[in-house]
Design a protein around this motif. Structure first.
Motif, PDB file in Angstrom:
ATOM      1  N   ARG A  70      26.729  50.057  76.260  1.00 45.73           N
ATOM      2  CA  ARG A  70      26.250  49.971  77.939  1.00 45.73           C
ATOM      3  C   ARG A  70      27.634  50.438  78.572  1.00 45.73           C
ATOM      4  O   ARG A  70      27.392  49.875  80.727  1.00 45.73           O
ATOM      5  CB  ARG A  70      26.625  48.094  78.633  1.00 45.73           C
ATOM      6  CG  ARG A  70      25.052  47.628  77.736  1.00 45.73           C
ATOM      7  CD  ARG A  70      25.381  46.048  77.926  1.00 45.73           C
ATOM      8  NE  ARG A  70      23.630  45.263  77.675  1.00 45.73           N
ATOM      9  CZ  ARG A  70      23.728  44.354  77.981  1.00 45.73           C
ATOM     10  NH1 ARG A  70      24.134  43.485  78.143  1.00 45.73           N
ATOM     11  NH2 ARG A  70      22.671  43.291  77.310  1.00 45.73           N
ATOM     12  N   GLN A  71      28.610  50.933  78.120  1.00 48.16           N
ATOM     13  CA  GLN A  71      29.684  51.389  79.540  1.00 48.16           C
ATOM     14  C   GLN A  71      28.544  52.897  79.665  1.00 48.16           C
ATOM     15  O   GLN A  71      28.012  53.595  79.435  1.00 48.16           O
ATOM     16  CB  GLN A  71      30.554  51.899  78.446  1.00 48.16           C
ATOM     17  CG  GLN A  71      31.625  50.446  77.585  1.00 48.16           C
ATOM     18  CD  GLN A  71      33.161  51.229  77.046  1.00 48.16           C
ATOM     19  OE1 GLN A  71      33.364  52.052  76.784  1.00 48.16           O
ATOM     20  NE2 GLN A  71      33.713  49.879  76.998  1.00 48.16           N
ATOM     21  N   THR A  72      29.320  53.910  80.794  1.00 42.66           N
ATOM     22  CA  THR A  72      29.046  54.607  80.740  1.00 42.66           C
ATOM     23  C   THR A  72      30.407  55.714  81.269  1.00 42.66           C
ATOM     24  O   THR A  72      31.302  55.811  81.078  1.00 42.66           O
ATOM     25  CB  THR A  72      28.880  55.032  83.315  1.00 42.66           C
ATOM     26  OG1 THR A  72      29.226  54.242  83.279  1.00 42.66           O
ATOM     27  CG2 THR A  72      27.186  53.410  82.708  1.00 42.66           C
ATOM     28  N   THR A  73      29.713  56.994  80.595  1.00 43.02           N
ATOM     29  CA  THR A  73      30.841  58.310  80.770  1.00 43.02           C
ATOM     30  C   THR A  73      30.077  59.747  82.048  1.00 43.02           C
ATOM     31  O   THR A  73      28.794  59.485  81.711  1.00 43.02           O
ATOM     32  CB  THR A  73      30.879  58.661  80.049  1.00 43.02           C
ATOM     33  OG1 THR A  73      31.957  59.677  79.966  1.00 43.02           O
ATOM     34  CG2 THR A  73      29.734  59.606  79.455  1.00 43.02           C
ATOM     35  N   ASP A  74      30.691  60.003  82.518  1.00 44.80           N
ATOM     36  CA  ASP A  74      30.091  61.087  83.414  1.00 44.80           C
ATOM     37  C   ASP A  74      30.303  62.371  82.935  1.00 44.80           C
ATOM     38  O   ASP A  74      30.695  62.251  81.572  1.00 44.80           O
ATOM     39  CB  ASP A  74      31.105  61.276  84.354  1.00 44.80           C
ATOM     40  CG  ASP A  74      30.133  62.631  85.467  1.00 44.80           C
ATOM     41  OD1 ASP A  74      29.754  61.794  86.134  1.00 44.80           O
ATOM     42  OD2 ASP A  74      30.343  64.012  85.213  1.00 44.80           O
ATOM     43  N   SER A  75      28.829  63.445  82.910  1.00 41.35           N
ATOM     44  CA  SER A  75      28.130  64.319  82.156  1.00 41.35           C
ATOM     45  C   SER A  75      29.423  65.178  82.213  1.00 41.35           C
ATOM     46  O   SER A  75      29.021  66.411  81.276  1.00 41.35           O
ATOM     47  CB  SER A  75      27.021  64.681  82.559  1.00 41.35           C
ATOM     48  OG  SER A  75      27.170  65.273  84.333  1.00 41.35           O
ATOM     49  N   PRO A  86      25.702  60.067  85.587  1.00 42.68           N
ATOM     50  CA  PRO A  86      26.319  58.563  84.943  1.00 42.68           C
ATOM     51  C   PRO A  86      25.811  58.652  83.620  1.00 42.68           C
ATOM     52  O   PRO A  86      24.138  58.820  83.472  1.00 42.68           O
ATOM     53  CB  PRO A  86      26.454  57.576  85.251  1.00 42.68           C
ATOM     54  CG  PRO A  86      25.590  58.067  86.402  1.00 42.68           C
ATOM     55  CD  PRO A  86      25.459  59.146  87.165  1.00 42.68           C
ATOM     56  N   LEU A  87      26.279  59.039  82.087  1.00 39.12           N
ATOM     57  CA  LEU A  87      25.341  59.043  80.997  1.00 39.12           C
ATOM     58  C   LEU A  87      25.473  57.641  80.342  1.00 39.12           C
ATOM     59  O   LEU A  87      26.959  57.099  80.357  1.00 39.12           O
ATOM     60  CB  LEU A  87      25.635  60.155  80.259  1.00 39.12           C
ATOM     61  CG  LEU A  87      25.518  61.076  80.531  1.00 39.12           C
ATOM     62  CD1 LEU A  87      25.715  62.614  79.493  1.00 39.12           C
ATOM     63  CD2 LEU A  87      23.639  61.305  81.242  1.00 39.12           C
ATOM     64  N   LEU A  88      24.447  57.191  79.750  1.00 37.00           N
ATOM     65  CA  LEU A  88      25.201  55.705  78.885  1.00 37.00           C
ATOM     66  C   LEU A  88      25.450  55.338  77.594  1.00 37.00           C
ATOM     67  O   LEU A  88      24.759  56.788  76.762  1.00 37.00           O
ATOM     68  CB  LEU A  88      23.663  54.462  79.155  1.00 37.00           C
ATOM     69  CG  LEU A  88      23.452  54.412  80.638  1.00 37.00           C
ATOM     70  CD1 LEU A  88      21.996  53.622  79.715  1.00 37.00           C
ATOM     71  CD2 LEU A  88      24.019  53.457  80.644  1.00 37.00           C
ATOM     72  N   ARG A  89      26.571  55.056  77.438  1.00 35.75           N
ATOM     73  CA  ARG A  89      26.416  54.250  76.236  1.00 35.75           C
ATOM     74  C   ARG A  89      25.862  53.565  75.381  1.00 35.75           C
ATOM     75  O   ARG A  89      25.387  52.194  76.244  1.00 35.75           O
ATOM     76  CB  ARG A  89      28.282  54.818  75.575  1.00 35.75           C
ATOM     77  CG  ARG A  89      28.952  55.416  76.057  1.00 35.75           C
ATOM     78  CD  ARG A  89      30.106  55.575  75.359  1.00 35.75           C
ATOM     79  NE  ARG A  89      30.715  56.799  75.339  1.00 35.75           N
ATOM     80  CZ  ARG A  89      30.522  57.947  74.789  1.00 35.75           C
ATOM     81  NH1 ARG A  89      29.670  58.503  73.318  1.00 35.75           N
ATOM     82  NH2 ARG A  89      30.993  59.186  75.005  1.00 35.75           N
ATOM     83  N   PRO A 118      20.082  57.145  81.925  1.00 39.76           N
ATOM     84  CA  PRO A 118      19.770  55.698  82.728  1.00 39.76           C
ATOM     85  C   PRO A 118      18.021  56.392  81.924  1.00 39.76           C
ATOM     86  O   PRO A 118      17.821  56.984  83.040  1.00 39.76           O
ATOM     87  CB  PRO A 118      19.848  55.863  83.575  1.00 39.76           C
ATOM     88  CG  PRO A 118      21.133  56.367  83.790  1.00 39.76           C
ATOM     89  CD  PRO A 118      20.860  57.745  82.579  1.00 39.76           C
ATOM     90  N   LEU A 136      24.695  59.217  73.217  1.00 41.53           N
ATOM     91  CA  LEU A 136      24.494  59.115  74.885  1.00 41.53           C
ATOM     92  C   LEU A 136      23.351  59.522  75.759  1.00 41.53           C
ATOM     93  O   LEU A 136      21.924  59.296  74.606  1.00 41.53           O
ATOM     94  CB  LEU A 136      24.356  60.335  76.021  1.00 41.53           C
ATOM     95  CG  LEU A 136      26.945  60.251  75.693  1.00 41.53           C
ATOM     96  CD1 LEU A 136      27.331  61.810  76.804  1.00 41.53           C
ATOM     97  CD2 LEU A 136      27.093  59.139  76.190  1.00 41.53           C
TER      98      LEU A 136
END
Length: 418
Positions: A166-171, A160-163, A239, A236
């Motif tokens: 505080r939302q996350t997105t997958d690599s 997971p990568l952060l914005r 974490p 991005l």
């Protein structure tokens, strides 16, 4: 293998007992050399040497690959007694103290910019396997991941990568994108300056419709600092709590200092390590995705590259924009030919090419290196070796430049001190 190692290290090494060691006797099973660049008077080098001794001893006792690895110390000591005392602490051999020419060649070849540094290279080809051996020693103390070769970016960054909302997105969302891997920290003033420029560059490239993303890899000293700094960034981040992934990315790209911006193509292959310079030199992002240019116009923002290895600099009498173009056109085919040759060998080009006009930056460089005021003037500057090579001819032609480059690479030129 032995012939290659002799070319790389010379015929003889020395050990802590002052005994000479034949390089060809290092062992037929040897597949990896760790080049330890350091100095006895440097406290971090002394500290790292203790950790490396523990790592080396454990590896030689317990690893099934114990015969495949050797360390060689490459010293920058100026005092032989200090060097000898430091060598007494090491269970591995070293380049002889007096072989300064060989040491400098290795510093330049592997673009070492700070110490301590541990670079793992293939014992057969000399190609870099891992630039940041310091992290290998820290993160893999038992040597279980030997030989620590590079893995695909997608594999190393996976997770997971952060914005900053505080939302996350997958690599996986990075697939098909150009990617900037941004190593930075809030405590570092040059980092904060670059971040402000990079935010604007990011916006421009996005508005151009390009698939471009940046991944921030923090070197902040606390999660609070990370959060404060990341709040300024529209891209991005890995974490902060995922220290292992941050360390693996540092290891993958051999990060020796910050800020560093690594630029990758849509397949995850490296375009350039000099993203910082490219972004600062191209505020309108016209040259995105910033593939390396064979010849650079010397400027304040790219002058830092003069310290990363030998550089050919052609000084010309040019004050206005555009007047440098004939000089660039003269040396560009030679630079392109050299880049292609070493790219085919999967090696870094051993020489960078610059043209310099009449301005404050050029004047400062001439003063620092004690060059004459003549123009045109053809030079090769090796800052780390504090050496310069000057070709004094009435007319600079492509043939003159090509011969000058050829003689330098063949070590036929006599250096003058800077």
């Amino acid at each position: 293998m032995s012939e290659f190692l002799v070319g790389l290290l010379g015929e003889r090494l020395v050990n802590s007992e002052k005994a000479e060691l034949d390089v060809q006797s290092l062992g037929a099973k040897l597949s990896l050399i760790g080049l330890f660049f350091g100095c006895s008077l440097n406290a971090p080098c002394k500290q790292f040497n203790g950790s490396l001794c523990e790592f080396y001893s454990r590896f030689k006792k317990t690893s099934e690959h114990k015969d495949k690895l050797e360390i060689v110390f490459i010293s920058s000591d100026q005092d032989q007694k200090h060097w000898q005392d430091f060598l007494q602490e090491m269970p591995w051999p070293a380049l002889p103290f007096k072989d300064r020419h060989k040491k400098m060649k290795l510093w330049n070849k592997y673009k070492v910019t700070s110490i301590p540094s541990l670079v793992f290279v293939d014992a057969v080809t000399g190609k870099v396997v891992c630039r940041n051996g310091l992290l290998v020693v820290r993160d893999d103390p038992k040597g279980l991941e030997f030989p620590w070769g590079p893995k695909p970016f997608a594999e190393v960054v996976a997770g997971p990568l952060l914005r900053n909302n505080r939302q996350t997105t997958d690599s996986n969302s990075l697939e098909g994108h150009y990617v900037g891997v941004y190593f930075s920290a809030h405590w570092c003033p040059p980092c904060r300056s670059l971040t402000r420029v990079l935010v604007e560059s990011y916006r421009i490239v996005k508005e151009m419709g390009q698939k471009f993303e940046i991944v921030f890899v923090s070197a902040d000293r606390s999660e609070e600092s990370f959060k404060q700094y990341f709040s300024e960034m529209p891209w991005l981040a890995v974490p902060y709590s995922d220290e292992a992934r941050r360390s693996r990315l540092n290891r993958l790209y051999g990060i020796q200092g910050i800020p560093t911006l690594i630029l990758l193509d849509t397949e995850g292959h490296m375009i350039t390590r000099q993203g910082r310079v490219e972004v600062l030199n191209d505020p309108e992002c016209r040259l995105f995705p910033w593939h390396p240019r064979p010849v650079l116009e010397l400027s304040e923002s790219n002058a830092v590259q003069l310290h990363e290895g030998p550089c050919l600099v052609l000084f010309v009498d040019a004050e206005e924009e555009g007047e440098l173009e004939p000089a660039k056109e003269l040396i560009q085919p030679i630079a392109e030919k050299l880049m292609a040759k070493y790219k085919a060998k999967e090696e870094e080009t051993p020489l960078l090419f610059f043209v310099a006009g009449e301005d404050d930056m050029s004047d400062s460089l001439r003063d620092y290196t004690n060059l004459p005021e003549a123009a045109p003037l053809l030079t090769i500057l090796d800052m780390s070796a504090r050496a310069k090579y000057v070709r004094d001819v009435e007319e600079i032609t492509p043939a003159v430049v090509e011969q000058f480059v050829s003689d330098f690479l063949a070590e036929k030129l006599k250096p003058e001190p800077i």
